[in-house]
Write an enzyme that holds these catalytic residues in place. Structure first.
Site, PDB file in Angstrom:
ATOM      1  N   GLU A  55       0.808  -1.227   0.000  1.00 30.63           N
ATOM      2  CA  GLU A  55       0.000   0.000   0.000  1.00 30.63           C
ATOM      3  C   GLU A  55       0.837   1.270   0.000  1.00 30.63           C
ATOM      4  O   GLU A  55       1.862   1.365   0.670  1.00 30.63           O
ATOM      5  CB  GLU A  55      -0.918  -0.002   1.227  1.00 30.63           C
ATOM      6  N   LYS A  57       0.437   5.075   1.076  1.00 26.55           N
ATOM      7  CA  LYS A  57      -0.359   6.092   1.769  1.00 26.55           C
ATOM      8  C   LYS A  57       0.568   7.072   2.479  1.00 26.55           C
ATOM      9  O   LYS A  57       1.607   6.691   3.021  1.00 26.55           O
ATOM     10  CB  LYS A  57      -1.345   5.463   2.754  1.00 26.55           C
ATOM     11  N   LYS A 117      -8.143   2.310  -2.699  1.00 26.34           N
ATOM     12  CA  LYS A 117      -8.426   2.312  -1.263  1.00 26.34           C
ATOM     13  C   LYS A 117      -9.104   3.634  -0.913  1.00 26.34           C
ATOM     14  O   LYS A 117      -8.475   4.687  -0.916  1.00 26.34           O
ATOM     15  CB  LYS A 117      -7.112   2.137  -0.483  1.00 26.34           C
ATOM     16  N   GLU A 166     -14.194  -5.436   3.331  1.00 25.77           N
ATOM     17  CA  GLU A 166     -13.413  -5.399   4.570  1.00 25.77           C
ATOM     18  C   GLU A 166     -14.335  -5.502   5.785  1.00 25.77           C
ATOM     19  O   GLU A 166     -15.334  -4.795   5.879  1.00 25.77           O
ATOM     20  CB  GLU A 166     -12.631  -4.077   4.630  1.00 25.77           C
ATOM     21  N   ASN A 187      -9.665  -6.633   8.688  1.00 22.83           N
ATOM     22  CA  ASN A 187      -8.841  -5.517   9.151  1.00 22.83           C
ATOM     23  C   ASN A 187      -8.558  -5.681  10.639  1.00 22.83           C
ATOM     24  O   ASN A 187      -9.479  -5.670  11.459  1.00 22.83           O
ATOM     25  CB  ASN A 187      -9.540  -4.183   8.887  1.00 22.83           C
ATOM     26  N   GLU A 217      -5.377  -7.756   6.925  1.00 19.54           N
ATOM     27  CA  GLU A 217      -4.986  -6.362   6.716  1.00 19.54           C
ATOM     28  C   GLU A 217      -4.558  -5.688   8.013  1.00 19.54           C
ATOM     29  O   GLU A 217      -5.165  -5.908   9.056  1.00 19.54           O
ATOM     30  CB  GLU A 217      -6.162  -5.551   6.149  1.00 19.54           C
ATOM     31  N   SER A 218      -3.531  -4.863   7.917  1.00 16.88           N
ATOM     32  CA  SER A 218      -3.105  -3.948   8.983  1.00 16.88           C
ATOM     33  C   SER A 218      -2.381  -4.647  10.142  1.00 16.88           C
ATOM     34  O   SER A 218      -2.674  -5.792  10.480  1.00 16.88           O
ATOM     35  CB  SER A 218      -4.287  -3.157   9.560  1.00 16.88           C
TER      36      SER A 218
END
Length: 272
Positions: A55, A57, A117, A166, A187, A217-218
């Site tokens: 990703e 960001k 996203k 998600e 997530n 995710e994350s």
């Protein structure tokens, strides 16, 4: 209001303004609108890749500025050369410092699946996603009623886009699961409190039907964690902040993926 509520409230205003300034007919004239989609579901499982959705960001509501000077061109190319399966590009400006041009730039320099996203609440944003070169959109169960989420997923499929839904807990998963989704992402970071727990992924992986690609995710900061998640049943992993907080995100991604591949081979040798 929690942060998710604030984002959605702002997004409604943003979408109304954008749609009044840039009509759908103009979006449909984009060079990308009629182009073929690169399948994220296929790339995630590709044997030559790592299953990582890398990703880009610049900032987040929980961390503030993460990396405001990184080049989309340099980082996205570096991510793919490092072995990423796909790219995730933040296009939300207000809360994440992104922009549509970031995704278009990534599209220009990479032939790979690209996830837009953002916080999608309207069909207009899905048309916009196709027009800027996205292959897949994100639908957040916590931000949409199940019926509305399904409607948006159906619309995305009508444009040829894939859909990543998600979720943050079992309640969201059970309520919003439908046959018009391609990937299910768990997530590990709560969008309401921003607390992170990998147990969220481990607790939900077996509840996701096998016909969907499973993404964690994350909160993933160690290559060893990917081995555990893969062994638990996940096909892919979305990683952003761990790479972006480095001065050279593409190098951080290369080091991470190189070590992951080494551990994966080691793990496979032991299991044989």
């Amino acid at each position: 209001m929690n942060i998710l509520d604030k984002i959605i409230t702002h997004k409604k205003i943003e979408v109304a303004e954008k749609s009044s300034l840039v009509p759908v007919k103009l979006l449909e004239q984009s060079v990308y609108f009629d182009s073929s989609v690169v399948s994220m579901t296929k790339y995630i499982k590709h044997e030559d890749k790592t299953g990582i959705i890398a990703e880009f960001k610049r900032k987040s509501p929980s961390k503030g500025a993460i990396n405001t000077t990184a080049s989309v061109e340099t980082v996205s190319i570096g991510y793919m050369q490092a072995g990423a399966s796909a790219l995730s590009i933040l296009t939300d400006k207000e809360f994440f410092g992104g922009k549509n041009e970031d995704l278009t730039t990534a599209r220009k320099f990479n032939f790979c699946p690209i996830l837009r996203k953002d916080f999608i609440i309207d069909e207009y944003q899905i048309i916009e996603a196709k027009s800027i070169g996205a292959d897949c959109i994100l639908l957040i169960a916590a931000a949409l009623e199940p019926k509305r989420l399904k409607e948006l997923a159906v619309f995305a499929h009508s444009l040829g886009l894939e859909v990543l839904m998600e979720v943050h807990d079992g309640e969201e998963l059970d309520a919003s699961l439908n046959e018009h989704l391609d990937l299910i992402g768990v997530n590990n970071r709560s969008l309401k409190t921003f607390e992170v727990s990998l147990e969220t992924s481990f607790g939900l992986v077996d509840r996701i039907p096998s016909e969907f690609i499973k993404i964690s995710e994350s909160g993933i900061s160690q290559p060893e964690t990917l081995i555990s998640l893969k062994n638990a049943g996940f096909d892919g992993f979305l990683i952003g902040e761990n790479f972006m907080k480095s001065a050279r995100p593409e190098q951080a991604a290369y080091n991470f993926m190189h070590e992951y591949r080494r551990l994966l081979l080691e793990n496979q040798a032991i299991s044989q």
